[in-house]
Structures are given as C-alpha cells and as structure tokens.
Scaffold this motif. Structure first.
Motif, PDB file in Angstrom:
ATOM      1  N   ARG A 145       7.692  -0.510 -72.402  1.00 43.61           N
ATOM      2  CA  ARG A 145       7.925  -0.844 -71.004  1.00 43.61           C
ATOM      3  C   ARG A 145       6.604  -0.844 -70.266  1.00 43.61           C
ATOM      4  O   ARG A 145       5.880   0.149 -70.272  1.00 43.61           O
ATOM      5  CB  ARG A 145       8.878   0.175 -70.387  1.00 43.61           C
TER       6      ARG A 145
ATOM      7  N   ASP B  88       6.947  -4.697 -65.666  1.00 44.84           N
ATOM      8  CA  ASP B  88       8.294  -4.983 -66.141  1.00 44.84           C
ATOM      9  C   ASP B  88       9.336  -4.349 -65.228  1.00 44.84           C
ATOM     10  O   ASP B  88      10.498  -4.746 -65.234  1.00 44.84           O
ATOM     11  CB  ASP B  88       8.501  -4.445 -67.569  1.00 44.84           C
TER      12      ASP B  88
ATOM     13  N   ARG C 142      17.478   0.835 -65.030  1.00 43.65           N
ATOM     14  CA  ARG C 142      16.418  -0.137 -64.749  1.00 43.65           C
ATOM     15  C   ARG C 142      16.272  -0.366 -63.245  1.00 43.65           C
ATOM     16  O   ARG C 142      15.157  -0.395 -62.717  1.00 43.65           O
ATOM     17  CB  ARG C 142      16.728  -1.454 -65.458  1.00 43.65           C
TER      18      ARG C 142
ATOM     19  N   SER D 185      13.152  -6.795 -63.483  1.00 49.10           N
ATOM     20  CA  SER D 185      12.717  -7.589 -64.640  1.00 49.10           C
ATOM     21  C   SER D 185      13.915  -7.996 -65.495  1.00 49.10           C
ATOM     22  O   SER D 185      14.910  -7.295 -65.599  1.00 49.10           O
ATOM     23  CB  SER D 185      11.748  -6.773 -65.488  1.00 49.10           C
TER      24      SER D 185
ATOM     25  N   LYS E  43      13.452  -8.449 -68.675  1.00 47.38           N
ATOM     26  CA  LYS E  43      13.102  -7.977 -70.016  1.00 47.38           C
ATOM     27  C   LYS E  43      14.115  -6.930 -70.490  1.00 47.38           C
ATOM     28  O   LYS E  43      14.524  -6.040 -69.725  1.00 47.38           O
ATOM     29  CB  LYS E  43      11.704  -7.375 -70.006  1.00 47.38           C
TER      30      LYS E  43
END
Length: 223
Positions: free
Chosen positions: A110, A114, A174, A218, A220
C-alpha cells in the motif's frame, strides 16, 4: 491555569455530546466516503471509529492547557488547543483496533497515494511552509514548537494509515484510512492558521474544510 483546564474540559464535553455518533451519522459518514449502501456491520465499524476519537477530546484538551504557548492565552491559543487536541485524538485512535478483531497484512503493498489525494498532501505541505515563513517574519518564534509538533502528529497519522494492517471490513477500512489522512491534514492546516492568525488563519480554515471533504478513494485492491 485552572480556569483554562475547566474551559477546555467544558468544550471537550460539549463536543463529545454534540458529536456523539449514532447509526445515522455512521451511515452518513460511510456514504460520504463512497461506501454505497453500507451494511449494519459496516455502520458499526464507522461508529466505533468515531467513538474512539470523540471520547478522547475532553482529556486531551485539558492536558494541552498545561502546555506553554509562546503568545500566552488568547483566542488563537484556545483554537490551537481544540484543533491540536482533535488532531492528537486522531493520532491516538489510529493505534487502536477493534477488540477481538484480527489485523491482517495486505497482499499488495500500500502506497501513500493509494489512500490519499496528492493534492491534499501537497496543499498541506505548502501551508506549513508558508506558516513557518510568516511566523519567522512576524517574530512569532514561540509558536514554532507547536507547529512542529502538529506536523509530527500529521506525519504519524499518515504513516499509520499506510502501514497499519487491515482491520475489519475492506471497504470501510480503506475509506476510513483516507478520511483519517485527509482530516488530519486539514486539522494540521487549520492549526497552522490558528498559530499565524489574521487572513491566513481564515484561509487555513477554508483549506481544512476542503481537505476534510476530499473523498478520494483509490481503486487499487489490497486484499
């Protein structure tokens, strides 16, 4: 000093009661950070995240009244105590995790960008540099230690958001990492403004609002 401590405790308790999280605030927080249709478990995670921070406010505010400030006690100093206390609450709470939960490492490394917007972090860095220059020019050298401590707190919150293992639901984890970084950067910017004062202080408050509401998340995948 006793008056300052009582004042700080009162402000902390008012904020604690006024901002005490409910299911509606937990749901609203997640939706504002791009968690669509949050489940009951996700909302509970968000409420827990907020409670950790709110509960620390009165204690930290009182503690900060015993920290000497170069320019004495005034509106700017009290604003610095509230903003600095909120920032420290964010820092302390990031080191806690849900009781009985299992933290796991991510499969994909990470990176800072991100989870956080580069524009938020660059804006914060610029505000810090400008704040240092203004404090030196205006001979407010006594305020520099408080600024340095606040920068260290923002840096630690940011580091923890990137480095700490995942805890709880992936989407919530997140989103709250991003929120933690952006809110901390905003608080740090507002604290710089409180230490400098004047028109720059107002600008920093506006920057705080903008940073804290930049809900970049992000795409990701880490898990």
């Amino acid at each position: 000093m006793l008056y300052d401590a009582l004042w700080a405790a009162g402000v902390g308790l008012v904020l604690l009661l006024a901002l005490w999280p409910t299911r509606s605030t937990g749901k609203r927080l997640l939706k504002s950070w791009r968690v669509k249709d949050p489940t009951s478990a996700q909302i509970e995670d968000a409420i827990r995240y907020l409670k950790r921070r709110r509960f620390l406010y009165p204690w930290i505010f009182v503690g900060l009244t015993f920290v000497p400030l170069g320019s004495g006690r005034g509106v700017g100093s009290f604003a610095a105590i509230v903003l600095g206390g909120t920032l420290l609450a964010e820092l302390i709470a990031t080191q806690l995790h849900r009781e009985g939960s299992q933290r796991v490492a991510t499969l994909t490394p990470r990176g800072l960008f991100d989870i956080a917007s580069q524009y938020v972090l660059m804006s914060y860095a610029a505000i810090v540099v400008i704040g240092v220059v203004l404090l030196v020019v205006e001979m407010k050298i006594g305020q520099l230690p408080a600024l340095v401590v606040s920068v260290g707190a923002v840096a630690l919150v940011t580091w923890a958001a990137v480095a700490r293992p995942a805890d709880g639901d992936e989407q919530v984890d997140r989103a709250l990492r991003t929120r933690s970084v952006h809110v901390s950067a905003g608080l740090g910017a507002a604290l710089v403004g409180a230490l400098v004062g004047g028109g720059f202080g107002l600008f920093c408050v506006l920057a705080w609002v903008a940073m804290a509401n930049t809900n970049y998340v992000s795409k990701k995948i880490f898990w």
